[in-house]
Structure formats: structure tokens, C-alpha cells
Design a protein around this motif. Structure first.
Motif, PDB file in Angstrom:
ATOM      1  N   SER A  37       9.894  -1.798   2.290  1.00  0.00           N
ATOM      2  CA  SER A  37       9.123  -3.018   1.989  1.00  0.00           C
ATOM      3  C   SER A  37       8.333  -3.439   3.218  1.00  0.00           C
ATOM      4  O   SER A  37       8.525  -2.897   4.305  1.00  0.00           O
ATOM      5  CB  SER A  37      10.062  -4.177   1.684  1.00  0.00           C
ATOM      6  N   ALA A  38       7.544  -4.468   3.022  1.00  0.00           N
ATOM      7  CA  ALA A  38       6.832  -5.082   4.141  1.00  0.00           C
ATOM      8  C   ALA A  38       7.859  -5.718   5.081  1.00  0.00           C
ATOM      9  O   ALA A  38       8.964  -6.077   4.666  1.00  0.00           O
ATOM     10  CB  ALA A  38       5.878  -6.138   3.619  1.00  0.00           C
ATOM     11  N   THR A  43       4.836 -10.424   3.292  1.00  0.00           N
ATOM     12  CA  THR A  43       4.168 -10.630   1.997  1.00  0.00           C
ATOM     13  C   THR A  43       3.762 -12.099   1.833  1.00  0.00           C
ATOM     14  O   THR A  43       2.647 -12.394   1.385  1.00  0.00           O
ATOM     15  CB  THR A  43       5.083 -10.165   0.845  1.00  0.00           C
ATOM     16  N   GLU A 121       3.129  -3.307   3.039  1.00  0.00           N
ATOM     17  CA  GLU A 121       3.957  -2.104   2.923  1.00  0.00           C
ATOM     18  C   GLU A 121       3.300  -0.920   3.636  1.00  0.00           C
ATOM     19  O   GLU A 121       3.988  -0.082   4.229  1.00  0.00           O
ATOM     20  CB  GLU A 121       4.179  -1.757   1.442  1.00  0.00           C
ATOM     21  N   PHE A 183       6.880  -1.430  -3.953  1.00  0.00           N
ATOM     22  CA  PHE A 183       6.093  -2.577  -4.427  1.00  0.00           C
ATOM     23  C   PHE A 183       4.662  -2.249  -4.831  1.00  0.00           C
ATOM     24  O   PHE A 183       4.067  -2.966  -5.618  1.00  0.00           O
ATOM     25  CB  PHE A 183       6.096  -3.642  -3.309  1.00  0.00           C
ATOM     26  N   GLU A 198       9.189  -8.899  -4.908  1.00  0.00           N
ATOM     27  CA  GLU A 198      10.511  -8.268  -4.735  1.00  0.00           C
ATOM     28  C   GLU A 198      10.596  -6.922  -5.459  1.00  0.00           C
ATOM     29  O   GLU A 198      11.690  -6.435  -5.740  1.00  0.00           O
ATOM     30  CB  GLU A 198      11.638  -9.199  -5.216  1.00  0.00           C
ATOM     31  N   GLY A 199       9.438  -6.311  -5.731  1.00  0.00           N
ATOM     32  CA  GLY A 199       9.426  -5.102  -6.566  1.00  0.00           C
ATOM     33  C   GLY A 199       9.797  -3.802  -5.880  1.00  0.00           C
ATOM     34  O   GLY A 199       9.785  -2.750  -6.531  1.00  0.00           O
TER      35      GLY A 199
END
Ligand code: ADP
Ligand code: ASP
Ligand code: MG
Length: 417
Positions: A37-38, A43, A121, A183, A198-199
Motif C-alpha cells: 500500500s501507500a 492516500t 502506491e 489498490f 483500503e482496497g
């Protein structure tokens, strides 16, 4: 193939990026895929950039600078050689953000959101890629947008499974460690898309499904899935094993430790999911797979804050019937308001909803034509799976009960603090 998902918290600063190396050295990384994730709250920071682009141009450059400084501070701490190519690559990425903001012609907020927010990301995986190389962990950087194909529902894109599975198999065809982004994906024209906040957990499941992985591990700042969110409850218990079905229920009711869409693809291929602590990678954590619902069998508490409890009653004491309920639900759908609990009696109808996009006032003005509308703002919705005799009391101490609903497995309580 094993899939490892590293979330925002696990890469939130230089120390944590170093820890990713330690985790990989501890658990091994051959024939593995990292989905990351980032970093930290990037984000959210990129959401501010998009907001400023549309509504507050004076602060736009400054908000980009905040994101840039945060990442450059991290790479400065990670790389002593200031000539390292990570610095060049990072500068290119920030230049392309600026270029996009200067040249974009699209007035579509959600489209612009995905083009900008997806950089979180891209940047984090670029830093991780180079840092792992520095640590002697050879890895291949893969652009998830070349693999994960979606429709054009920006900010909440739907995966085109057939093309995505084919692409993932083509892109990831090595025994070496690969690293890609959670994401994000891309549409048929190659524009970036995102899978909803939150993907990244969901992305990890998509890659695992396509690669028929042996397992997915999501590395968290908690020891695994607990029977309650430790931010809101004391004395939590680690759940050692959860069945797919039970995990789907827990995620559906809002146990935010696993994104709700993650479980379905894994269940279909019976790929086990491990939720583990990135601080203690050798501990067992939680295993989600086939089997009994829950070990140990304890009540599980889930809380959703900032809910709205709306009660509607007929103006003339007539019954609220199917037709009314159907009309009311169409309106909730139209205003993008998510309904979490429903309770009705002869002449009244109550719903606990989440108004993420602040549309309730517009909806209320429509509803008052036909109904008496009363509501409580800022209430909390508690869901208890496998409740026992003490569960309600544990929640209600010091709070006012507004609504309670009980069925065999699940109790839901709406409270005002
Ligand atoms: P990341 O984005 O870094 O992958 P998240 O912040 O989304 O991680 O998820 C981890 C957080 O989820 C924990 O810090 C914890 O506060 C929260 N959480 C909510 N419910 C639970 C639960 N039942 N068990 C463990 N953690 C939970
Ligand atoms: N970075 C995205 C978010 O914060 C996706 C994720 O972390 O899962 O929502
Ligand atoms: Mg997260």
C-alpha cells in the motif's frame, strides 16, 4: 507462490521499511509476491491534493510538497548514497504528478482522484523495490496497472476477472520475488483506477486467485484478528482460526482489519489467509481457512462510529408497507447512503445508516414530503457476533441505548455516547 501484503502502517517510515526487510529475511521470500500500500497516511494526503485541485488552487502546490517531503525524508534516511537512482525515479514521479495537474482537462473529480491518488502506491513500491535491492533481496517491480484491469467506475472500480487473470499470469512468471501495488488498476484506455479505500487487501486476494497461490499473508500492526478492535476495547483475545464464512461476516459488519471483498476470491480457491504481526513475524497470528467458524469461540465486537439513526413514520398513522419501504430504499440508493440496520413496526421505520458523502440533508428534504422524520447524528453501531449474556452490558456501560436487534448469531446495538 506466496502473496505478502504490506499495508500502510508497515511502511509508514524508514524504520518500518527496514523492518519489511527483516520480515522477509525471517520468513523467506523465494517464489513470493509483495503487494504494498501507500506509505502511512499518503492516500489521505493525496486526497487533499485532489480536493485543492478542484476547490482551493492556492494550497495546491503546498499540498503536493507535503507528500513529496514525506517521501524524500524517508529515502534520505534509507539511502546514504545521494546519487542512487531512487532519487531520480522519485523526482520523475513527482514531476509527472505536477505535469498531470497542469495539463489535465477532465472535470471529472473521480477520474482525477484516481490519476493522482494511485501515485501513493507507485511511489511506495518504487522505494521498497530499491531498498530491498540494497539489502540484497533481488526483486522485480511490476506495475499493477498492466495486470489488474477494471471498468471506468473511478474510485470504486470493478475488476474484469478474465483479462486480469490472464495478465497476472503473464506478468508474474518468475521464481524471483516480485513487488507490485495494492489498490490500483487501470481501465481499457490505460488510465489508472482504484478499488475503493483500503482496497490493497483485496488486490492481494486478486493476485493470489490468479496465481493460485499457496497462501496470502497480510502483515499488520496487531498480532492477528482479535475479537474486537483494540483501539476501542480492552482485553481483546486473538482469534487463532476463523472460517472464510465467519471472516466474511466479520468484515461485512465492519471489522476493518480485513477488507470485506478480500475473502471471496480466496474462498473460491481455498487459499488460506494469514493475518500476522509485522513486529513478530514468527508468531502464528490468525489463520482464515475452511473449518469451524471460530477458535476460540468468543463473542466478537465490531464498532462503526459516526452513524446516523433515522426514524420515519407515516404522517396519518397509516401503515408503512412494502411500497413505502421500496420507495425509501430507492432514495437511500440514489443518495449513496449505506444502510447498516433496518427495523420496522406498524407505523414507523428506523434505519442506521452511514452518510459518507454528506447527502443526508438533501435526502431529508425529499423524505419530509411524505413522512415525519426524526434522527440522531453521530451515533455508534455495535455488532456482536456469537454474543453471550454479558455482551450487551459490556457495550452499554455509560451509554444510551437507541436501538437493539437480536438474531441467532448476531446482536446489533445503536448507542449514543
Ligand atoms: P493496514 O492498512 O496497515 O493494512 P489497517 O489499519 O487497515 O492496516 O488494519 C489494522 C488495524 O485494524 C489495527 O491497527 C486495528 O486498530 C484495526 N482493527 C479493527 N478491528 C480489528 C480486529 N478485530 N482485530 C485486529 N485489529 C482490528
Ligand atoms: N492506500 C489505500 C488506502 O489508504 C489502499 C490501502 O491502503 O489498502 O485506502
Ligand atoms: Mg489499511
Amino acid at each position: 507462490m506466496r502473496v505478502f501484503k504490506f499495508g500502510g502502517a508497515s511502511v509508514r517510515d524508514a524504520e518500518n521499511v527496514k523492518n519489511v526487510c527483516r520480515v522477509l529475511q525471517t520468513v523467506g521470500y523465494k517464489d513470493s509476491l509483495i503487494v504494498a500500500s501507500a506509505m502511512g497516511k499518503t492516500t489521505n494526503a493525496l486526497e487533499v491534493v485532489v480536493h485543492n485541485y478542484f476547490q482551493n488552487r492556492f494550497d495546491l502546490a503546498e499540498s503536493v510538497e507535503v507528500v513529496k517531503k514525506y517521501h524524500f525524508d524517508i529515502v534520505n534516511e534509507l539511502f546514504t548514497d545521494k546519487e542512487h537512482q531512487v532519487f531520480v525515479r522519485l523526482k520523475e514521479l513527482f514531476d509527472s504528478i505536477t505535469y498531470f495537474l497542469l495539463n489535465n482537462k477532465s472535470p471529472n473529480y473521480n477520474f482525477v482522484y484516481d490519476q493522482i491518488v494511485s501515485y501513493g502506491e507507485i511511489i511506495s513500491t518504487t522505494i521498497l523495490h530499491f531498498y530491498l535491492q540494497e539489502c540484497g533481496i533481488t526483486n522485480k517491480w511490476i506495475d499493477a496497472r498492466n495486470a489488474l484491469k477494471t471498468d471506468t467506475v473511478y474510485r470504486d472500480a470493478n475488476v474484469n476477472w478474465d483479462i486480469t487473470v490472464e495478465n497476472i499470469k503473464r506478468e508474474i512468471n518468475t521464481d524471483d520475488l516480485c513487488i507490485t501495488q495494492g489498490f490500483i488498476g487501470s481501465d481499457y484506455n490505460g488510465f489508472s483506477t482504484t478499488l475503493g479505500r483500503e482496497g490493497s487487501d483485496y488486490s492481494a486476494a486478486i493476485f493470489a486467485y490468479a496465481l493460485e497461490a499457496q497462501s496470502v499473508t497480510i502483515w499488520k500492526d496487531v498480532p492477528g484478528v482479535l475479537n474486537a478492535d483494540p483501539r476501542y476495547f480492552e482485553d481483546t483475545t486473538l482469534l487463532q482460526h476463523i472460517s472464510y464464512q465467519e471472516a466474511i461476516e466479520l468484515a461485512f459488519y465492519g471489522a476493518s482489519v480485513i477488507h470485506p471483498k478480500t475473502l471471496q476470491p480466496l474462498r473460491q480457491k481455498e487459499i488460506p489467509l494469514y493475518v500476522k504481526s509485522f513486529l513478530n513475524p514468527t508468531l502464528a497470528g490468525t489463520n482464515v481457512s475452511k473449518g469451524a467458524p471460530l477458535t476460540p469461540q468468543v463473542p466478537c465486537f465490531i464498532v462503526k462510529k459516526n452513524q446516523l439513526l433515522i426514524s420515519l413514520s407515516s404522517k396519518d398513522f397509516s401503515f408503512i408497507m412494502e411500497q413505502n419501504i421500496s420507495d425509501i430504499f430507492k432514495l437511500f440508493c440514489e443518495y449513496n447512503i449505506k444502510v447498516n440496520v433496518i427495523q420496522n413496526s406498524a407505523i414507523s421505520f428506523s434505519v442506521c445508516v452511514e452518510d459518507k458523502f454528506n447527502h443526508f440533508e438533501d435526502l431529508r428534504l425529499r423524505l419530509v414530503n411524505d413522512y415525519k422524520v426524526s434522527y440522531n447524528e453521530n451515533v455508534s453501531l455495535y455488532t456482536v457476533r456469537h454474543f453471550d449474556n454479558n455482551s450487551a452490558e459490556r457495550i452499554l456501560t455509560g451509554k444510551t441505548l437507541l436501538l437493539k436487534q437480536v438474531n441467532r448469531e448476531t446482536m446489533q446495538i445503536v448507542t449514543k455516547e
